[in-house]
Design a protein around this motif. Structure first.
Motif, PDB file in Angstrom:
ATOM      1  N   GLY A  78      39.642  44.555  65.434  1.00 38.35           N
ATOM      2  CA  GLY A  78      39.647  43.624  66.550  1.00 38.35           C
ATOM      3  C   GLY A  78      39.775  42.169  66.167  1.00 38.35           C
ATOM      4  N   LYS A  79      39.992  41.899  64.874  1.00 39.34           N
ATOM      5  CA  LYS A  79      40.102  40.509  64.419  1.00 39.34           C
ATOM      6  C   LYS A  79      41.438  40.271  63.739  1.00 39.34           C
ATOM      7  N   GLU A  80      41.789  39.006  63.603  1.00 33.69           N
ATOM      8  CA  GLU A  80      43.017  38.658  62.896  1.00 33.69           C
ATOM      9  C   GLU A  80      42.802  38.774  61.387  1.00 33.69           C
ATOM     10  N   ARG A  81      43.894  38.961  60.699  1.00 36.67           N
ATOM     11  CA  ARG A  81      43.814  39.015  59.240  1.00 36.67           C
ATOM     12  C   ARG A  81      43.405  37.641  58.712  1.00 36.67           C
ATOM     13  N   GLU A  82      42.550  37.627  57.700  1.00 32.73           N
ATOM     14  CA  GLU A  82      42.052  36.369  57.170  1.00 32.73           C
ATOM     15  C   GLU A  82      42.149  36.345  55.648  1.00 32.73           C
ATOM     16  N   PHE A  83      42.250  35.144  55.142  1.00 32.87           N
ATOM     17  CA  PHE A  83      42.324  34.922  53.697  1.00 32.87           C
ATOM     18  C   PHE A  83      40.988  35.212  53.050  1.00 32.87           C
ATOM     19  N   VAL A  84      41.042  35.837  51.877  1.00 30.54           N
ATOM     20  CA  VAL A  84      39.838  36.102  51.092  1.00 30.54           C
ATOM     21  C   VAL A  84      39.864  35.318  49.780  1.00 30.54           C
ATOM     22  N   SER A  85      40.944  35.475  49.025  1.00 29.82           N
ATOM     23  CA  SER A  85      40.989  34.868  47.697  1.00 29.82           C
ATOM     24  C   SER A  85      42.417  34.844  47.202  1.00 29.82           C
ATOM     25  N   ALA A  86      42.691  33.969  46.243  1.00 29.89           N
ATOM     26  CA  ALA A  86      43.999  33.915  45.607  1.00 29.89           C
ATOM     27  C   ALA A  86      43.840  33.462  44.161  1.00 29.89           C
ATOM     28  N   ILE A  87      44.859  33.745  43.378  1.00 33.76           N
ATOM     29  CA  ILE A  87      44.841  33.379  41.964  1.00 33.76           C
ATOM     30  C   ILE A  87      46.242  32.949  41.557  1.00 33.76           C
ATOM     31  N   ARG A  98      30.270  35.416  45.704  1.00 33.02           N
ATOM     32  CA  ARG A  98      30.066  36.862  45.740  1.00 33.02           C
ATOM     33  C   ARG A  98      31.274  37.643  45.234  1.00 33.02           C
ATOM     34  N   PHE A  99      32.465  37.133  45.462  1.00 31.47           N
ATOM     35  CA  PHE A  99      33.693  37.809  45.060  1.00 31.47           C
ATOM     36  C   PHE A  99      34.324  37.063  43.890  1.00 31.47           C
ATOM     37  N   THR A 100      34.991  37.809  43.022  1.00 31.00           N
ATOM     38  CA  THR A 100      35.698  37.228  41.890  1.00 31.00           C
ATOM     39  C   THR A 100      37.080  37.845  41.776  1.00 31.00           C
ATOM     40  N   ILE A 101      38.095  37.000  41.772  1.00 31.87           N
ATOM     41  CA  ILE A 101      39.469  37.472  41.617  1.00 31.87           C
ATOM     42  C   ILE A 101      39.892  37.291  40.168  1.00 31.87           C
ATOM     43  N   SER A 102      40.682  38.221  39.674  1.00 33.48           N
ATOM     44  CA  SER A 102      41.207  38.122  38.309  1.00 33.48           C
ATOM     45  C   SER A 102      42.531  38.872  38.259  1.00 33.48           C
ATOM     46  N   ARG A 103      43.233  38.714  37.163  1.00 31.95           N
ATOM     47  CA  ARG A 103      44.517  39.401  37.024  1.00 31.95           C
ATOM     48  C   ARG A 103      44.785  39.746  35.571  1.00 31.95           C
ATOM     49  N   ASP A 104      45.577  40.784  35.369  1.00 36.53           N
ATOM     50  CA  ASP A 104      46.031  41.192  34.048  1.00 36.53           C
ATOM     51  C   ASP A 104      47.550  41.290  34.123  1.00 36.53           C
ATOM     52  N   ASN A 105      48.229  40.283  33.622  1.00 35.44           N
ATOM     53  CA  ASN A 105      49.688  40.256  33.743  1.00 35.44           C
ATOM     54  C   ASN A 105      50.352  41.344  32.900  1.00 35.44           C
ATOM     55  N   TYR A 144      49.571  32.187  39.119  1.00 38.12           N
ATOM     56  CA  TYR A 144      50.372  33.136  38.350  1.00 38.12           C
ATOM     57  C   TYR A 144      49.807  33.399  36.955  1.00 38.12           C
ATOM     58  N   ASP A 145      49.135  32.385  36.379  1.00 42.61           N
ATOM     59  CA  ASP A 145      48.605  32.539  35.026  1.00 42.61           C
ATOM     60  C   ASP A 145      47.102  32.756  35.005  1.00 42.61           C
ATOM     61  N   GLY A 146      46.504  32.857  36.182  1.00 41.70           N
ATOM     62  CA  GLY A 146      45.064  33.056  36.259  1.00 41.70           C
ATOM     63  C   GLY A 146      44.247  31.795  36.069  1.00 41.70           C
ATOM     64  N   GLY A 147      44.903  30.673  35.892  1.00 42.14           N
ATOM     65  CA  GLY A 147      44.186  29.438  35.604  1.00 42.14           C
ATOM     66  C   GLY A 147      43.485  28.815  36.792  1.00 42.14           C
ATOM     67  N   SER A 148      43.923  29.146  37.982  1.00 40.75           N
ATOM     68  CA  SER A 148      43.321  28.604  39.205  1.00 40.75           C
ATOM     69  C   SER A 148      42.972  29.737  40.152  1.00 40.75           C
ATOM     70  N   THR A 149      41.806  29.637  40.745  1.00 45.51           N
ATOM     71  CA  THR A 149      41.365  30.636  41.714  1.00 45.51           C
ATOM     72  C   THR A 149      40.894  29.935  42.985  1.00 45.51           C
ATOM     73  N   TYR A 150      40.991  30.653  44.079  1.00 39.71           N
ATOM     74  CA  TYR A 150      40.690  30.091  45.393  1.00 39.71           C
ATOM     75  C   TYR A 150      39.912  31.150  46.185  1.00 39.71           C
ATOM     76  N   TYR A 151      38.940  30.676  46.959  1.00 35.97           N
ATOM     77  CA  TYR A 151      38.113  31.602  47.726  1.00 35.97           C
ATOM     78  C   TYR A 151      37.843  31.060  49.117  1.00 35.97           C
ATOM     79  N   ALA A 152      37.749  31.971  50.066  1.00 37.77           N
ATOM     80  CA  ALA A 152      37.247  31.610  51.385  1.00 37.77           C
ATOM     81  C   ALA A 152      35.760  31.319  51.260  1.00 37.77           C
ATOM     82  N   VAL A 212      46.175  42.907  39.872  1.00 40.35           N
ATOM     83  CA  VAL A 212      45.209  41.901  40.287  1.00 40.35           C
ATOM     84  C   VAL A 212      43.973  42.631  40.802  1.00 40.35           C
ATOM     85  N   TYR A 213      42.820  42.032  40.551  1.00 36.31           N
ATOM     86  CA  TYR A 213      41.548  42.664  40.894  1.00 36.31           C
ATOM     87  C   TYR A 213      40.742  41.768  41.838  1.00 36.31           C
ATOM     88  N   LEU A 214      39.875  42.399  42.590  1.00 39.80           N
ATOM     89  CA  LEU A 214      38.904  41.669  43.398  1.00 39.80           C
ATOM     90  C   LEU A 214      37.551  42.350  43.209  1.00 39.80           C
TER      91      LEU A 214
END
Length: 130
Positions: A42-51, A67-74, A53-61, A79-81
């Protein structure tokens, strides 16, 4: 054409943890930022997190910060959450998405725009019971 496949969702009690994964096909993964979004019933899609391309910057709602941690293995094109201290309000279908622009980084307070992402997975259900 990029294909994204999420996994790791499930049912967990409040306070518990889950780790979502998103495996990408194609050759663009290592040059593209990745994001996680979610949509509750019943809700709109919302942003949670982003990273970036090189994993150097992360963003969170704000709702998941700390509580949440984003990471990636190129090397694995994945990509993981990591989701800890889960709350019932985290219940949603979680989607991963790939940025359409190569090597992009956003400002520090980036709040996630769906229009920045061109490829989307099918989603994985996360249910947090109280």
């Amino acid at each position: 054409q990029v294909q994204l496949v999420e996994s790791g969702g499930g049912l967990v009690q409040a306070g518990g943890s889950l780790r979502l994964s998103c495996a990408a096909s194609g050759r663009t993964f290592s040059s593209r930022a990745m994001g996680w979004f979610r949509q509750a019933p019943g809700k709109e899609r919302e942003f949670v997190s982003a990273i970036s391309y090189d994993g150097g910057s992360t963003y969170y709602a704000d709702s998941v910060k700390g509580r949440f941690t984003i990471s990636r293995d190129n090397d694995k094109s994945t990509v993981y959450l990591q989701m800890d201290s889960l709350k019932p309000e985290d219940t949603a279908v979680y989607y991963c998405a790939e940025d359409w622009a190569p090597h992009r980084e956003w400002e520090r307070l980036y709040e996630g725009e769906e229009s920045d992402f061109a490829s989307w997975g099918q989603g994985t259900q996360v249910t947090v019971s109280s």
